[in-house]
Motif scaffolding. Structure first.
Motif, PDB file in Angstrom:
ATOM      1  N   VAL A  41       1.242   5.629  -1.056  1.00  0.00           N
ATOM      2  CA  VAL A  41       0.772   6.932  -1.554  1.00  0.00           C
ATOM      3  C   VAL A  41       2.025   7.585  -2.121  1.00  0.00           C
ATOM      4  O   VAL A  41       2.719   8.341  -1.437  1.00  0.00           O
ATOM      5  CB  VAL A  41       0.179   7.790  -0.411  1.00  0.00           C
ATOM      6  N   TYR A  97      -3.547  13.158  -4.335  1.00  0.00           N
ATOM      7  CA  TYR A  97      -2.952  14.495  -4.353  1.00  0.00           C
ATOM      8  C   TYR A  97      -2.103  14.785  -5.588  1.00  0.00           C
ATOM      9  O   TYR A  97      -1.646  15.908  -5.764  1.00  0.00           O
ATOM     10  CB  TYR A  97      -2.076  14.690  -3.096  1.00  0.00           C
ATOM     11  N   ARG A 100     -18.599  12.500  -1.233  1.00  0.00           N
ATOM     12  CA  ARG A 100     -18.253  11.077  -1.076  1.00  0.00           C
ATOM     13  C   ARG A 100     -18.203  10.365  -2.432  1.00  0.00           C
ATOM     14  O   ARG A 100     -18.943   9.407  -2.692  1.00  0.00           O
ATOM     15  CB  ARG A 100     -19.216  10.343  -0.111  1.00  0.00           C
ATOM     16  N   LYS A 142     -10.338  15.696  -2.830  1.00  0.00           N
ATOM     17  CA  LYS A 142      -9.328  16.737  -2.624  1.00  0.00           C
ATOM     18  C   LYS A 142      -9.360  17.809  -3.700  1.00  0.00           C
ATOM     19  O   LYS A 142      -8.856  18.907  -3.480  1.00  0.00           O
ATOM     20  CB  LYS A 142      -7.931  16.108  -2.527  1.00  0.00           C
ATOM     21  N   TYR A 182       0.861  -1.188   0.000  1.00  0.00           N
ATOM     22  CA  TYR A 182       0.000   0.000   0.000  1.00  0.00           C
ATOM     23  C   TYR A 182       0.895   1.235   0.000  1.00  0.00           C
ATOM     24  O   TYR A 182       1.718   1.405   0.902  1.00  0.00           O
ATOM     25  CB  TYR A 182      -0.908  -0.004   1.241  1.00  0.00           C
TER      26      TYR A 182
HETATM   27  C1  LIG Z   1      -3.954   9.096   1.038  1.00  0.00           C
HETATM   28  C2  LIG Z   1      -5.433   9.145   1.119  1.00  0.00           C
HETATM   29  N1  LIG Z   1      -6.138   8.124   0.640  1.00  0.00           N
HETATM   30  C3  LIG Z   1      -7.486   8.104   0.708  1.00  0.00           C
HETATM   31  C4  LIG Z   1      -8.167   9.137   1.292  1.00  0.00           C
HETATM   32  C5  LIG Z   1      -9.649   9.026   1.437  1.00  0.00           C
HETATM   33  O1  LIG Z   1     -10.310   9.773   0.511  1.00  0.00           O
HETATM   34  P1  LIG Z   1     -11.868  10.056   0.641  1.00  0.00           P
HETATM   35  O2  LIG Z   1     -12.035  11.170   1.598  1.00  0.00           O
HETATM   36  O3  LIG Z   1     -12.273  10.391  -0.742  1.00  0.00           O
HETATM   37  O4  LIG Z   1     -12.531   8.808   1.111  1.00  0.00           O
HETATM   38  C6  LIG Z   1      -7.474  10.237   1.808  1.00  0.00           C
HETATM   39  C7  LIG Z   1      -8.188  11.333   2.480  1.00  0.00           C
HETATM   40  O5  LIG Z   1      -7.640  11.998   3.325  1.00  0.00           O
HETATM   41  C8  LIG Z   1      -6.070  10.234   1.716  1.00  0.00           C
HETATM   42  O6  LIG Z   1      -5.330  11.237   2.172  1.00  0.00           O
END
Ligand SMILES: Cc1ncc(COP(=O)(O)O)c(C=O)c1O
Length: 416
Positions: free
Chosen positions: A190, A226, A264, A257, A188
């Motif tokens: 980011v 992001y 949602r 974002k 997982y």
């Molecule tokens: C890295 C990351 N993934 C997923 C999400 C979740 O996104 P959502 O608010 O659209 O469910 C966020 C929200 O803060 C996030 O920062």
């Protein structure tokens, strides 16, 4: 006034008389989400650096009010298709193609997209499809709490891989496998403007991670909320750009974002066969994402609303990040180190003094009118006690300065 507990959890072991499933013990919840309720119980002014929410003044509210008049037709308040409303799938696919957010090889293939109820549901679908109890899931350390918590809700064993300014240290992942002989089933990550650290995985690391995943047949959940919010520096290809049509990449995206989190809405971008299974899985969750909201966003995207809006966001967030970085340097000289992201929402701040405990500091900070998320929230093992996450996106530069002044005061008071 309120209790300052940020605890997200009610453990099933607190009620042993009920026949909970084994996974109930792993429902650790989210300190980030719990902070919304915590803050609602305070009645004095608080500068909110905690939640990763776009600024209220940065939402396309006027466009939405106008478009709602057109699309909030009773016909759009019924059940929709699980994969998403066709108008939104088409508008999204066009937007992503025209802004190079999907590789050329995948353009013209809307069968990869599925509209989800936020990015969170994309994560839930990914872990649900690929994680069995006891499977190893590698995540960044620090990581986005809700991601690791979702993996844990499917009874994953979590492996934390350290992050530096070039993102996840893939070498450490390789070392782990060499040492233990056990590769993660799912990785997982980011990779771009990471939550919480704000760092971006370098190109060599991205290539190395892909090669690792191919060698071990590990699925990569590439969570990318992001990436489009870059305000400086050179853009880097997403993992999915480097390896188009790769069935091992499960792409998770969100409208939260760059449009609005309360809608949602999000999407996944996955192999079509994986999408079919995800549709089945989503049918047992919520049938479909909110239909009126899908029509709202579809119309906004078709009108070209996103292009100009994202430009406004980038400029505003660049200014806010600069204000926050400068404020930290001015108010905490030689006391903290902070990351310096080229986009996204967050700065990760580490106190040089390791005895500062940001969970213990929080009640004082809240009393003094400033909120943040303490570092241990971003580590299943509870590391980073002298760190905290600040969101620069939600406040004007003036409020950012005010919030940092309050944090400065709180740290002084806490130490005293
Ligand atoms: C890295 C990351 N993934 C997923 C999400 C979740 O996104 P959502 O608010 O659209 O469910 C966020 C929200 O803060 C996030 O920062």
């Amino acid at each position: 006034m309120s209790t300052t507990s940020m605890n997200a959890t009610t453990s099933s072991s607190q009620n042993p008389s009920l026949p909970f499933a084994s996974r109930a013990d792993q429902l650790v919840g989210s300190v980030i989400d719990a902070s919304t309720t915590l803050l609602a119980s305070y009645d004095h002014d608080i500068v909110k650096f905690g939640m990763g929410a776009p600024a209220p003044d940065m939402l396309p509210a006027k466009d939405f009010a106008r478009i709602a008049g057109e699309v909030f037709d009773p016909a759009n308040f019924t059940y929709g298709e699980t994969k998403g409303e066709p108008v939104l799938l088409d508008a999204l696919h066009d937007y992503l193609s025209s802004t190079n957010q999907i590789p050329v090889e995948q353009q013209g293939d809307p069968d990869r997209l599925l509209i989800t109820s936020g990015g969170m549901q994309g994560l839930d679908l990914g872990f649900k499809l690929f994680v069995s109890p006891g499977d190893l899931v590698a995540c960044e350390s620090p990581t986005y709490t809700n991601g690791s918590a979702t993996a844990m809700s499917y009874e994953a064993e979590i492996l934390e891989i350290p992050v530096d300014e070039d993102g996840m240290q893939v070498e450490a992942l390789e070392d782990h496998v060499a040492r233990t002989g056990r590769a993660p089933k799912v990785i997982y990550t980011v990779p771009t403007f990471q939550n919480p650290a704000g760092v971006t995985m370098s190109l060599p690391r991205r290539e190395r991670l892909l090669s690792f995943a191919h060698r071990h047949r590990s699925v990569i959940i590439e969570d990318n909320p992001y990436g489009m919010l870059r305000f400086s520096g050179e853009s880097l290809p997403a993992l999915s750009d480097l390896s188009p049509n790769d069935p091992l990449i499960f792409g998770v995206r969100t409208f939260s974002k760059f449009v609005a989190p309360g809608l949602r809405l999000g999407w996944i971008d996955v192999d079509p066969a994986v999408r079919e299974l995800a549709v089945n899985a989503k049918q047992t969750m919520d049938t479909c994402a909110p239909v009126p909201n899908q029509h709202l966003v579809a119309q906004w995207l078709s009108e070209g609303g996103a292009e100009s809006h994202v430009e406004v966001l980038r400029e505003a967030y660049r200014e806010r990040k600069l204000t926050m970085s400068a404020g930290l340097e001015r108010l905490f000289p030689g006391e903290v180190s902070a990351t310096d992201p080229d986009g996204g929402f967050f700065l990760w701040v580490t106190f040089d003094d390791e005895t500062i405990n940001t969970e213990e500091l929080l009640p004082t900070a809240l009393e003094d009118g400033v909120a943040y998320i303490p570092g241990p929230a971003f580590s299943p093992a509870g590391k980073f006690s002298n760190a905290l996450r600040l969101c620069f996106a939600s406040n004007t530069p003036e409020r950012i300065d005010e919030g940092l002044e309050r944090l400065r005061g709180a740290v002084g008071r806490h130490r005293a």
